[in-house]
Design an enzyme around this catalytic site. Structure first.
Site, short mmCIF file in Angstrom:
data_model
loop_
_atom_site.label_atom_id
_atom_site.label_comp_id
_atom_site.label_asym_id
_atom_site.label_seq_id
_atom_site.Cartn_x
_atom_site.Cartn_y
_atom_site.Cartn_z
N HIS A 13 -19.48 -20.32 -9.91
CA HIS A 13 -19.30 -19.32 -10.96
C HIS A 13 -18.83 -20.05 -12.22
O HIS A 13 -18.08 -21.02 -12.14
CB HIS A 13 -18.22 -18.31 -10.52
CG HIS A 13 -17.53 -17.63 -11.66
ND1 HIS A 13 -16.31 -18.06 -12.16
CD2 HIS A 13 -17.89 -16.56 -12.41
CE1 HIS A 13 -15.95 -17.28 -13.16
NE2 HIS A 13 -16.88 -16.36 -13.33
N GLY A 42 -19.22 -1.11 -19.64
CA GLY A 42 -20.24 -2.15 -19.61
C GLY A 42 -21.38 -1.77 -18.68
O GLY A 42 -21.32 -0.78 -17.95
#
EC number: 1.3.3.3
Length: 306
Positions: free
Chosen positions: A108, A261
């Site tokens: 990540h 979002g």
């Protein structure tokens, strides 16, 4: 303090997204990213790029977002109450890569910029980000190399930078309910602005640019390693930790959901396949037990390289 230039940050982030996607396509050798642009009703939008069912990567998502809002969300003001009621602008590139081969670690990375404004007051801004590695069948040399790359990109900014952000990463990617780290760490930083805009931005760029430099050699080294059903089952089980962390603890996930979002983009970090097993314990002295005994508590990895 030098004045923040939002347009320069955005241009870098868009270019970084493109370069990382190009690099991952090259590593995979078969699959291509599909781009999906989206707009946010309250302001802003982004482009999500997702590669699926590749030769090397089962799923890789590289997301760019640039969102604006009239008021800061609760997740952002929890540790900065003085920012409540300010308008905000947030932009960043966030990625998660889930390989097919259990011998390649999941990874990540994220780099981001945040600015909060209020009439009659100076803007408050900061950079954040980092990268971390989550192996299933770890190799000590891979972990040491990963941390060496992290150390080297930090060094121009001061000798204290790597140890500080390495510890922050270990502390952040920790699952209290499991009493283990999510993986072997890397770098994590937030609220970066004390050195002024230019230096802070330069560090964020170094982290973004350094990600593939650190990850690509590990993929190249491990992508042809043979594996069977046992390794695949363990990989799917350990992916559960990724899901647990992202949905329970991750500030970015909470921020994205609280600011309206795009849900698909926020949750593209989730592994495509995952499994849980009640009361799982690895077999004693097995390759799986090595992960638990040697890799899920913080270590000074660079001291092992001497």
């Amino acid at each position: 303090m030098s004045v923040p230039d939002v347009s320069v940050v955005k241009a870098f982030l868009l270019d970084l997204q493109q370069r990382i996607c190009d690099g991952l396509e090259q590593l995979d050798g078969e699959a291509k990213f599909k781009a999906d642009s989206w707009k946010r009703e309250e302001g802003g939008g982004g482009t999500s790029r997702v590669l699926t069912q590749g030769k090397v990567f089962e799923q890789a998502g590289v997301n760019f977002s640039h969102v604006t809002g009239a008021a800061m969300p609760a997740s952002a003001t929890a540790h900065r109450p003085e920012l409540a009621g300010r308008s905000f602008e947030a932009m960043g590139v966030s990625l998660v890569i889930h390989p097919n081969n259990p011998y390649i670690p999941t990874t990540h990375a994220n780099v981001r910029f945040f600015i909060a404004k209020k009439e009659g007051a100076d803007p408050v801004w900061w950079f954040g980000g980092g990268f971390d590695l989550t192996p299933y069948y770890p190799f000590k040399e891979d972990v040491i190399e990963w941390h060496q790359n992290a150390h080297d990109l930090c060094l121009p900014f001061g000798e204290e930078v790597y140890p500080k952000y390495k510890k922050w990463c270990d502390d952040y990617f920790y699952l209290p309910h499991r009493d283990e780290t999510r993986g072997v760490g890397g770098l994590f930083f937030d609220d970066l602005n004390a050195e002024g805009f230019d230096t802070s931005f330069a560090f964020m760029q170094a982290v973004g640019n350094g990600f593939l430099t650190a990850y690509a050699p590990i993929v190249q080294r491990r992508k042809e390693t043979q594996y069977g059903e046992r390794e695949r089952e363990f990989q799917l089980y350990r992916r559960g930790r990724y899901v647990e962390f992202n949905l329970v603890y991750d500030r970015g996930t909470l921020f994205g959901l609280q600011t309206g979002g795009r849900t698909e983009s926020i949750l593209m970090s989730m592994p495509p396949l995952v499994r849980w097993e009640y009361m799982y314990t690895p077999e004693e002295n097995s390759p799986e037990s090595l992960l638990y005994s040697d890799y899920l508590t913080p270590k000074d990895w660079l001291s092992l390289n001497k």
